[in-house]
Scaffold this motif. Sequence first.
Motif, PDB file in Angstrom:
ATOM      1  N   ASN A  56      -3.131  -2.766   2.975  1.00 28.11           N
ATOM      2  CA  ASN A  56      -1.790  -3.231   2.647  1.00 28.11           C
ATOM      3  C   ASN A  56      -0.855  -2.740   2.197  1.00 28.11           C
ATOM      4  OD1 ASN A  56      -0.255  -5.187   2.368  1.00 28.11           O
ATOM      5  ND2 ASN A  56      -0.829  -6.518   3.888  1.00 28.11           N
ATOM      6  N   THR A  57      -0.055  -1.985   2.436  1.00 30.10           N
ATOM      7  CA  THR A  57       0.840  -1.315   1.651  1.00 30.10           C
ATOM      8  C   THR A  57       1.309  -2.360   0.455  1.00 30.10           C
ATOM      9  OG1 THR A  57       1.592   0.551   3.107  1.00 30.10           O
ATOM     10  CG2 THR A  57       3.322   0.255   1.937  1.00 30.10           C
ATOM     11  N   PHE A  58       1.669  -3.398   0.138  1.00 31.36           N
ATOM     12  CA  PHE A  58       2.737  -4.305  -0.435  1.00 31.36           C
ATOM     13  C   PHE A  58       1.830  -4.375  -1.332  1.00 31.36           C
ATOM     14  CE2 PHE A  58       3.349  -8.352  -1.446  1.00 31.36           C
ATOM     15  CZ  PHE A  58       4.644  -8.138  -2.391  1.00 31.36           C
ATOM     16  N   ALA A  59       0.117  -5.050  -1.052  1.00 38.70           N
ATOM     17  CA  ALA A  59      -0.996  -4.804  -1.856  1.00 38.70           C
ATOM     18  C   ALA A  59      -1.220  -4.160  -2.779  1.00 38.70           C
ATOM     19  CB  ALA A  59      -1.741  -6.113  -0.692  1.00 38.70           C
TER      20      ALA A  59
ATOM     21  N   LEU B 148       2.045  -3.854  -5.306  1.00 36.68           N
ATOM     22  CA  LEU B 148       1.957  -5.094  -6.116  1.00 36.68           C
ATOM     23  C   LEU B 148       0.534  -4.599  -6.790  1.00 36.68           C
ATOM     24  CD1 LEU B 148       2.671  -7.141  -6.917  1.00 36.68           C
ATOM     25  CD2 LEU B 148       0.809  -8.574  -5.523  1.00 36.68           C
ATOM     26  N   GLY B 149      -0.716  -3.969  -6.488  1.00 33.90           N
ATOM     27  CA  GLY B 149      -1.696  -4.111  -7.501  1.00 33.90           C
ATOM     28  C   GLY B 149      -1.791  -2.699  -7.849  1.00 33.90           C
ATOM     29  N   ALA B 150      -0.622  -1.313  -7.246  1.00 35.71           N
ATOM     30  CA  ALA B 150      -0.772  -0.223  -8.666  1.00 35.71           C
ATOM     31  C   ALA B 150       0.237  -1.011  -9.819  1.00 35.71           C
ATOM     32  CB  ALA B 150      -0.675   0.829  -7.495  1.00 35.71           C
TER      33      ALA B 150
ATOM     34  N   LEU C  13       1.380   9.146  -3.880  1.00 37.25           N
ATOM     35  CA  LEU C  13       0.442  10.279  -2.594  1.00 37.25           C
ATOM     36  C   LEU C  13       0.502   8.912  -1.638  1.00 37.25           C
ATOM     37  CD1 LEU C  13      -1.668  11.782  -4.677  1.00 37.25           C
ATOM     38  CD2 LEU C  13      -0.672  12.826  -3.695  1.00 37.25           C
ATOM     39  N   HIS C  14       0.509   7.788  -1.257  1.00 37.71           N
ATOM     40  CA  HIS C  14       0.918   7.265  -0.519  1.00 37.71           C
ATOM     41  C   HIS C  14       2.071   7.089   0.455  1.00 37.71           C
ATOM     42  CE1 HIS C  14       0.019   3.322   1.790  1.00 37.71           C
ATOM     43  NE2 HIS C  14       0.476   2.755   1.830  1.00 37.71           N
TER      44      HIS C  14
END
Length: 502
Positions: A324-327, A330-332, A152-153
Amino acid sequence: MPVTASPAVDTIGTHAPESNAVIKPGYDERLTNEDLAPLRKQTWGTYNIFAFWMSDVHSVGGYITAGSLFALGLSSWQVLVALLIGILIVQFFCNLVAKPSQVTGTPYPVICRASFGVLGANIPAIIRGLIAVAWYGIQTYLASSAFLVLALHFFPWLAPYADLKQHGFAGLSTLGWAAFMTLWVLQALVFWTGMETIRKFIDWAGPAVYVVMIALAIWLINKAGIENVNFTLSFLKYQGWDAVPVMLSAIALVVSYFSGPMLNFGDFSRYAKDFKSVKRGNFWGLPINFLGFSLLVVVTTSATLPVFGKLITDPVETVSHIDNTFAMLLGAFTFMTATIGINIVANFVSPAFDFSNVSPKHISWRTGGMIAAVASIFITPWNLYNHPTMIHYTLDVLGAFIGPLFGILISDFFLVRRQRVVVDDLYTMRKTGRYWYSRGYNPTAVATMIPSAIVPVLCVVIPTWQWLANYSWFIGMGIALVLYRVLAVRMMPSHVADAHQD
């Protein structure tokens, strides 16, 4: 007394050149295949066992469970004491249940043949397999939520397909189905490549979560300001002696959370090169790792309140709020990977061995695992997860059987047989075999199982007894441990009893 295994664990036997299994000519095909046979080489060390527990602890479910303990109304030190006592109990019992499988090189359902009989072992195998099927589906659904957040992001136009009312069936949206099945396939691919790939997967999956959680905690604290972070996740409700019952419930919750992997821990300890490696791995993977993980959970969770304006106990939801898209990516991805890790460890490998044990000639380890995976779809786990009452009764009733199974296994190996197992007899249908008992079933184990399971089940379903429901594992295990020892003295066949009094 020393543990005695048969020569079945040496290098004598018939086997394919690339096989790690020792299959002797006398082993019955109805009890034997490449996956259930004793291992030729046991190579896992301390780190492999440590990594196993990291994969088991570091998941969305583990995160939420640890965080929930800090929200019980206890002070932080009381929660930490409860966590420590609970995880030390888990460590103690894991050391016990690991030993018979480690010294014989056999998985959980095979070592159960010593106590339940060569055919009766299907009773504990099927029970454990069914529990794993339910949890496998639920954990896959939980992991798929991270995939949904990412979809969804990056593709917001998919939002209508995430709405069950617009697009969906069987209680799940179309995008939810896509996310669930994607995770389902990824897990199956990892599993299908075999135990060596699984070992490599869990070796890095657990540590990877630590890296991301530490980074997430630092980011949140920096964003909130450390002075604005309250490390107690609830208002203090219990003090003095009033806190004791709540602490006991927290201890029981920790043990219950690990009861499934603890029961079939032999499926993994069988690969350890020696028992010292198992004990060291359990020490670092359980009390040390679990407390460290829990502290990170409470730091991360408590920082969500000042940063996002609300307390968030779901790590996937926390990650979804990061701008932050990258963060966020990475987290997901990390939490998704971690949940895949626990699912493979706790809910894929176990039913793979369990269902294979039912018919080794026709059901291989891989087939057994896929049976569990396919079954997890048909139980529609999202519907179980969305109805807490149903999942409470379904899984609590099934979980009430885990304690008795554990008690019987431990009582048989340590109290009755004095740590002696004749491995060859675990694979024979001969009536003279020590584990044939009566038509392949041990009446002592069956007679023990019935009352030991009924009592904790009643604690779950009878309203006036439900205050004991949190302790159903302890109740069932305790009854089985004592009752099996008492009945074994009276009911064990003389040729079996004589063989273990040498």
